[in-house]
Design an enzyme around this catalytic site. Structure first.
Site, PDB file in Angstrom:
ATOM      1  CG  HIS A  97      -1.901  -1.199   1.154  1.00 48.74           C
ATOM      2  ND1 HIS A  97      -2.400  -1.814   2.261  1.00 48.74           N
ATOM      3  CD2 HIS A  97      -2.428  -1.848   0.088  1.00 48.74           C
ATOM      4  CE1 HIS A  97      -3.214  -2.802   1.889  1.00 48.74           C
ATOM      5  NE2 HIS A  97      -3.243  -2.839   0.576  1.00 48.74           N
TER       6      HIS A  97
HETATM    7  C1  LIG Z   1      -0.180  -7.602  -4.291  1.00 48.01           C
HETATM    8  C2  LIG Z   1      -1.026  -6.392  -4.041  1.00 48.01           C
HETATM    9  C3  LIG Z   1      -2.261  -6.526  -3.421  1.00 48.01           C
HETATM   10  C4  LIG Z   1      -3.047  -5.411  -3.179  1.00 48.01           C
HETATM   11  N1  LIG Z   1      -4.285  -5.581  -2.643  1.00 48.01           N
HETATM   12  C5  LIG Z   1      -5.106  -4.519  -2.496  1.00 48.01           C
HETATM   13  C6  LIG Z   1      -6.440  -4.690  -2.052  1.00 48.01           C
HETATM   14  O1  LIG Z   1      -6.907  -5.799  -1.792  1.00 48.01           O
HETATM   15  N2  LIG Z   1      -7.219  -3.573  -1.921  1.00 48.01           N
HETATM   16  C7  LIG Z   1      -6.739  -2.326  -2.183  1.00 48.01           C
HETATM   17  O2  LIG Z   1      -7.465  -1.355  -2.009  1.00 48.01           O
HETATM   18  N3  LIG Z   1      -5.484  -2.143  -2.623  1.00 48.01           N
HETATM   19  C8  LIG Z   1      -4.661  -3.213  -2.813  1.00 48.01           C
HETATM   20  N4  LIG Z   1      -3.405  -3.023  -3.311  1.00 48.01           N
HETATM   21  C9  LIG Z   1      -2.946  -1.656  -3.609  1.00 48.01           C
HETATM   22  C10 LIG Z   1      -3.610  -1.039  -4.849  1.00 48.01           C
HETATM   23  O3  LIG Z   1      -3.708  -1.981  -5.887  1.00 48.01           O
HETATM   24  C11 LIG Z   1      -2.822   0.195  -5.283  1.00 48.01           C
HETATM   25  O4  LIG Z   1      -2.753   1.109  -4.224  1.00 48.01           O
HETATM   26  C12 LIG Z   1      -3.477   0.896  -6.478  1.00 48.01           C
HETATM   27  O5  LIG Z   1      -3.541   0.037  -7.592  1.00 48.01           O
HETATM   28  C13 LIG Z   1      -2.714   2.156  -6.834  1.00 48.01           C
HETATM   29  O6  LIG Z   1      -3.265   2.724  -7.992  1.00 48.01           O
HETATM   30  P1  LIG Z   1      -2.387   3.669  -8.934  1.00 48.01           P
HETATM   31  O7  LIG Z   1      -3.305   4.125 -10.003  1.00 48.01           O
HETATM   32  O8  LIG Z   1      -1.699   4.664  -8.087  1.00 48.01           O
HETATM   33  O9  LIG Z   1      -1.222   2.724  -9.517  1.00 48.01           O
HETATM   34  P2  LIG Z   1      -1.275   1.370 -10.331  1.00 48.01           P
HETATM   35  O10 LIG Z   1      -2.530   0.638 -10.081  1.00 48.01           O
HETATM   36  O11 LIG Z   1      -0.005   0.661 -10.050  1.00 48.01           O
HETATM   37  O12 LIG Z   1      -1.302   1.836 -11.859  1.00 48.01           O
HETATM   38  C14 LIG Z   1      -0.202   2.453 -12.483  1.00 48.01           C
HETATM   39  C15 LIG Z   1      -0.270   2.191 -13.970  1.00 48.01           C
HETATM   40  O13 LIG Z   1       0.722   2.962 -14.633  1.00 48.01           O
HETATM   41  C16 LIG Z   1       1.412   2.157 -15.569  1.00 48.01           C
HETATM   42  N5  LIG Z   1       2.757   2.715 -15.742  1.00 48.01           N
HETATM   43  C17 LIG Z   1       3.731   2.794 -14.815  1.00 48.01           C
HETATM   44  N6  LIG Z   1       4.833   3.359 -15.345  1.00 48.01           N
HETATM   45  C18 LIG Z   1       4.537   3.657 -16.631  1.00 48.01           C
HETATM   46  C19 LIG Z   1       5.274   4.245 -17.697  1.00 48.01           C
HETATM   47  N7  LIG Z   1       6.537   4.673 -17.539  1.00 48.01           N
HETATM   48  N8  LIG Z   1       4.647   4.403 -18.891  1.00 48.01           N
HETATM   49  C20 LIG Z   1       3.359   3.990 -19.075  1.00 48.01           C
HETATM   50  N9  LIG Z   1       2.633   3.413 -18.101  1.00 48.01           N
HETATM   51  C21 LIG Z   1       3.216   3.255 -16.881  1.00 48.01           C
HETATM   52  C22 LIG Z   1       1.400   0.785 -14.931  1.00 48.01           C
HETATM   53  O14 LIG Z   1       1.660  -0.242 -15.867  1.00 48.01           O
HETATM   54  C23 LIG Z   1       0.007   0.737 -14.340  1.00 48.01           C
HETATM   55  O15 LIG Z   1      -0.940   0.317 -15.296  1.00 48.01           O
HETATM   56  C24 LIG Z   1      -2.587  -4.121  -3.549  1.00 48.01           C
HETATM   57  C25 LIG Z   1      -1.350  -3.985  -4.164  1.00 48.01           C
HETATM   58  C26 LIG Z   1      -0.576  -5.100  -4.435  1.00 48.01           C
HETATM   59  C27 LIG Z   1       0.744  -4.916  -5.108  1.00 48.01           C
END
Ligand SMILES: Cc1cc2nc3c(=O)[nH]c(=O)nc-3n(C[C@H](O)[C@H](O)[C@H](O)COP(=O)(O)OP(=O)(O)OC[C@H]3O[C@@H](n4cnc5c(N)ncnc54)[C@H](O)[C@@H]3O)c2cc1C
Length: 520
Positions: free
Chosen positions: A451
């Protein structure tokens, strides 16, 4: 649910109003709301399409780790974990990490968002963000006290919990904690609950599928998958587009008339900012990157929940293949030493999850001690100026001794609960920590909480990266809309608050456009 496969490249990409980088819980709401408002959006995602069956099947989540849709990051060796490097799975696919995560849906506590505001994130107090949680939800059981229905993200109760999860809730009640039937409603998260999830009919619903799949046919939308963004193009102090590399390794550029939104997540977003010359001047200099803005907070303030698994052997076999990973939770206040309260969470996973690999039983379950607001903070830095090099991630886990004390205390709470009569029929033996010294075990067994937040923190002080309207300080036309803007971890899993950030980011973009419609 029926889903179209998304081609590698849809739309023409011509004349984009906005570029959104990343398609997780942060990016997907931004994309959808901008399309709904009539704007042309070009989406760049480093990973491939989500046309693979394992994503929908929640039981397959672990099998996606280490595949081509997982960034498969590692921390630097951790001083307070006996030199262990922690594995950091991260989704690299349409839907981002919501395609591989545990699917638990948790808003967090009112106190979390009030603390964000107190730390300089004006407009992000609970009263401000609560309407966005309602707007994004489609809560299955219906409106309830303050719950949202009809929003893009389906949230469901677990109607078929593992018996261990149900018994854990009963044990917590037996021990005097309140039973909390809806930890996401107006009453807040304290107490013992079964966990709600972003699942429909037993199938995972990712951020992409909830928000963007329904508008895939829109002529306003261009989606480019396998597009690794390497930097933001900044001309005369304004973001005008991005550079990316496709699968052939060729550098390409795409431009936007209005704004670029980074939603590449807590590791991707600071890496892109640094590669674009936006970050601490000394660090940029060290890697030979031309400085655009000296923004010392980029990559600072990496925070994560502190977690330690407590592993149990089951009496009898597990009842079939577990569906959801995280099934029950007990949220507690914490102590006067806690940064923000509630500060403690115990979660139940109906199978064996353990960092210590010795002596694991065939059939077991795990209770995980979680400190929700640890004091330890770390950093994300460039390993090199090569965008293909994963960033150097140092969470500095357990570097603050208060986090160790809190974990020791929480492990003790969980052990007492699992030894209660309500759970007796399910427990054959305690496997870990067992008889070993608890302090040593905490250092040996602590894992990443998954997280992570905070590496492009919002605020108004010198170390803030974005202002409270999510604008990168010192660069016009550039915003961040993902978990990196959170000043602290919330009192629960982070996808829910990240969806909220995405929803609010879209409103901020549209409000600022309305205030300045003629901007070129
Ligand atoms: C194993 C695991 C279990 C989890 N379980 C839960 C849960 O049960 N409930 C919950 O609420 N949260 C959970 N989380 C946390 C939650 O998934 C994240 O906090 C959330 O997905 C964050 O969203 P985000 O949009 O910030 O990033 P992300 O979901 O990581 O999305 C970022 C996106 O940007 C893309 N990206 C990155 N760099 C680049 C680049 N240079 N160029 C183009 N694209 C790029 C990536 O490929 C990805 O698609 C979990 C996380 C993990 C790792």
């Amino acid at each position: 649910m029926h889903h179209e496969n998304t081609p590698t490249h849809t739309g023409t990409g011509e004349g984009a109003d906005y570029i959104v980088v990343g398609t997780g819980p942060g990016g997907s709401p931004v994309i959808r709301r901008l399309i709904d408002a009539g704007h042309r959006v070009t989406v760049l995602e480093a990973g491939p399409t989500d046309a693979r069956p394992g994503i929908e099947d929640p039981r397959a989540a672990f099998s996606l780790f280490g595949t081509e849709i997982d960034w498969g990051l590692l921390t630097e060796p951790q001083e307070h974990l006996g030199g262990r490097a922690l594995y950091l799975p991260r989704g690299r696919v349409l839907g981002g990490t919501s395609a591989i995560n545990g699917m638990a849906y948790v808003r967090g506590a009112a106190a979390d968002f009030d603390a964000w505001e107190a730390a300089g994130a004006a407009g992000w107090a609970w009263r401000d963000v609560e309407p966005y949680f309602r707007r994004l939800e489609d809560f299955g059981p219906g409106p309830g006290a303050g719950r949202g229905t009809g929003g893009p993200l389906p949230v469901r109760r677990n109607d078929d919990p593992d018996p261990v999860a149900a018994a854990f809730v009963a044990a917590a009640e037996g021990a005097g904690y309140p039973r909390n039937d809806d930890y996401n409603d107006d009453g807040g998260p304290l107490g013992a609950s079964l966990v709600q999830a972003t699942l429909v009919d037993g199938g995972r619903v990712t951020a992409w599928r909830a928000y963007v799949a329904p508008v895939l046919g829109s002529p306003l939308l261009t989606v480019v998958t396998e597009a690794h963004v390497t930097r933001v193009l900044i001309e005369d102090g304004r973001a005008v587009g991005v550079e990316y590399r496709g699968p052939d390794g060729e550098a390409r550029t795409v431009r936007a008339r209005r704004e670029v939104v980074l939603a590449a997540g807590v590791f991707g977003t600071p890496q892109i900012l640094l590669l674009s010359g936006v970050g601490p001047a000394g660090h940029l200099h060290e890697h030979g990157i031309t400085r655009v803005v000296d923004l010392p907070g980029v990559g600072e303030n990496l925070r994560d929940h502190a977690v330690v698994p407590v592993v149990w052997e089951r009496a009898g076999a597990a009842p079939g293949v577990p569906g959801m990973g995280v099934q029950a939770q007990l949220v507690r206040e914490g102590t006067e030493n806690s940064m923000i309260r509630p500060d403690r969470q115990g979660i139940v996973i109906p199978y064996v999850y353990s960092t210590v690999q010795e002596g694991l039983p065939d059939s077991g379950f795990t209770t995980v001690a979680v400190v929700l607001h640890p004091y330890s903070t770390g950093t994300v830095r460039l390993r090199s100026a090569d965008p293909a090099d994963p960033p150097r991630i140092d969470p500095a886990t357990l570097s603050d001794p208060r986090d160790v004390e809190a974990l020791i205390e929480e492990v003790a709470v969980l052990r007492e609960l699992v030894r209660r009569p309500e759970l007796a029929a399910h427990v054959a033996a305690e496997v870990h920590p067992g008889e070993v010294d608890l302090r040593a075990y905490v250092h040996a067994a602590a894992d990443a909480g998954h997280h992570q937040v905070g590496t492009a923190r919002m605020g108004t002080d010198a170390l803030a990266v974005v202002d409270p309207r999510l604008r990168v300080r010192g660069v016009a036309g550039l915003r961040v809309a993902d978990a990196s803007v959170m000043p602290f971890t919330p009192a629960g899993n982070t996808a829910g608050p990240t969806f909220m950030i995405g929803e609010r980011a879209a409103d901020l973009l549209l409000e600022d456009l309305a205030a300045d419609p003629d901007r070129p």
